[in-house]
Motif scaffolding. Structure first.
Motif, mmCIF file in Angstrom:
data_model
loop_
_atom_site.group_PDB
_atom_site.id
_atom_site.type_symbol
_atom_site.label_atom_id
_atom_site.label_comp_id
_atom_site.label_asym_id
_atom_site.label_seq_id
_atom_site.Cartn_x
_atom_site.Cartn_y
_atom_site.Cartn_z
ATOM 1 N N HIS A 1 15.116 -1.157 2.663
ATOM 2 C CA HIS A 1 14.053 -0.151 2.524
ATOM 3 C C HIS A 1 12.719 -0.758 2.954
ATOM 4 C CE1 HIS A 1 11.057 2.378 0.497
ATOM 5 N NE2 HIS A 1 11.927 3.362 0.682
ATOM 6 N N ARG A 2 12.443 -1.934 2.438
ATOM 7 C CA ARG A 2 11.190 -2.625 2.776
ATOM 8 C C ARG A 2 11.125 -2.898 4.281
ATOM 9 N NH1 ARG A 2 10.897 -5.914 -1.342
ATOM 10 N NH2 ARG A 2 12.588 -7.189 -0.562
ATOM 11 N N ALA B 1 0.839 -1.205 0.000
ATOM 12 C CA ALA B 1 0.000 0.000 0.000
ATOM 13 C C ALA B 1 0.874 1.254 0.000
ATOM 14 C CB ALA B 1 -0.928 -0.002 1.211
ATOM 15 N N PHE B 2 2.004 1.208 0.707
ATOM 16 C CA PHE B 2 2.961 2.304 0.681
ATOM 17 C C PHE B 2 3.437 2.535 -0.757
ATOM 18 C CE2 PHE B 2 7.498 3.366 0.494
ATOM 19 C CZ PHE B 2 7.525 4.588 1.157
ATOM 20 N N LEU B 3 3.795 1.470 -1.452
ATOM 21 C CA LEU B 3 4.282 1.585 -2.825
ATOM 22 C C LEU B 3 3.225 2.182 -3.757
ATOM 23 C CD1 LEU B 3 6.296 -1.741 -3.273
ATOM 24 C CD2 LEU B 3 7.194 0.570 -2.829
ATOM 25 N N LEU C 1 8.489 8.154 7.577
ATOM 26 C CA LEU C 1 7.829 7.523 6.424
ATOM 27 C C LEU C 1 7.902 8.436 5.196
ATOM 28 C CD1 LEU C 1 6.464 4.867 5.752
ATOM 29 C CD2 LEU C 1 4.265 5.938 6.277
ATOM 30 N N GLN C 2 7.770 9.742 5.397
ATOM 31 C CA GLN C 2 7.915 10.674 4.278
ATOM 32 C C GLN C 2 9.317 10.590 3.690
ATOM 33 O OE1 GLN C 2 6.522 14.723 4.844
ATOM 34 N NE2 GLN C 2 4.998 14.007 6.323
ATOM 35 N N ASP D 1 12.759 8.671 -0.899
ATOM 36 C CA ASP D 1 13.801 7.760 -1.378
ATOM 37 C C ASP D 1 13.239 6.812 -2.431
ATOM 38 O OD1 ASP D 1 16.439 6.356 -1.254
ATOM 39 O OD2 ASP D 1 15.132 4.744 -0.542
ATOM 40 N N ALA D 2 12.066 6.266 -2.170
ATOM 41 C CA ALA D 2 11.448 5.335 -3.130
ATOM 42 C C ALA D 2 11.129 6.031 -4.450
ATOM 43 C CB ALA D 2 10.186 4.717 -2.530
#
Length: 100
Positions: free
Chosen positions: A90-91, A9-11, A27-28, A33-34
């Motif tokens: 990262h995950r 869901a983050f992705l 989280l931001q 980064d992602a």
């Protein structure tokens, strides 16, 4: 938009132009980064004055290729230098944030 419940869901939020303001700074930072914006991610992470911020900061310097600086921040985060690849880390950080 609510807080994501899973890494997947983050992705899904990466299609948006920016992360939701109500998300934690940690989280931001990982969201930027992602999205490929290391600098924005680093600017946020370096201002998080706790072990979570140090962990993200360490991860970012490892991603940058600066193992010495990353090691310093992993020590500050009280975490060993990881053997997992960057994507796995990262995950792991995102999942840790979502669960804690």
């Amino acid at each position: 938009m609510s807080y994501p419940k899973t890494y997947e869901a983050f992705l899904e939020t990466l299609k948006d132009a920016c992360p939701p303001n109500h998300w934690s700074e940690a989280l931001q930072s990982l969201w930027y980064d992602a999205k490929g914006n290391w600098e924005a991610s680093h600017n946020i992470a370096q201002d998080i004055p706790n072990t979570t911020g140090h962990w993200i900061h360490a991860y970012l310097h490892r991603k940058e290729g600066d193992a010495w600086n990353a090691g310093y921040w992993y020590r500050r985060a009280d975490r060993p230098f990881p053997k997992m690849d960057l994507e796995e880390e990262h995950r792991a950080i995102v999942r840790w944030l979502l669960e804690n």
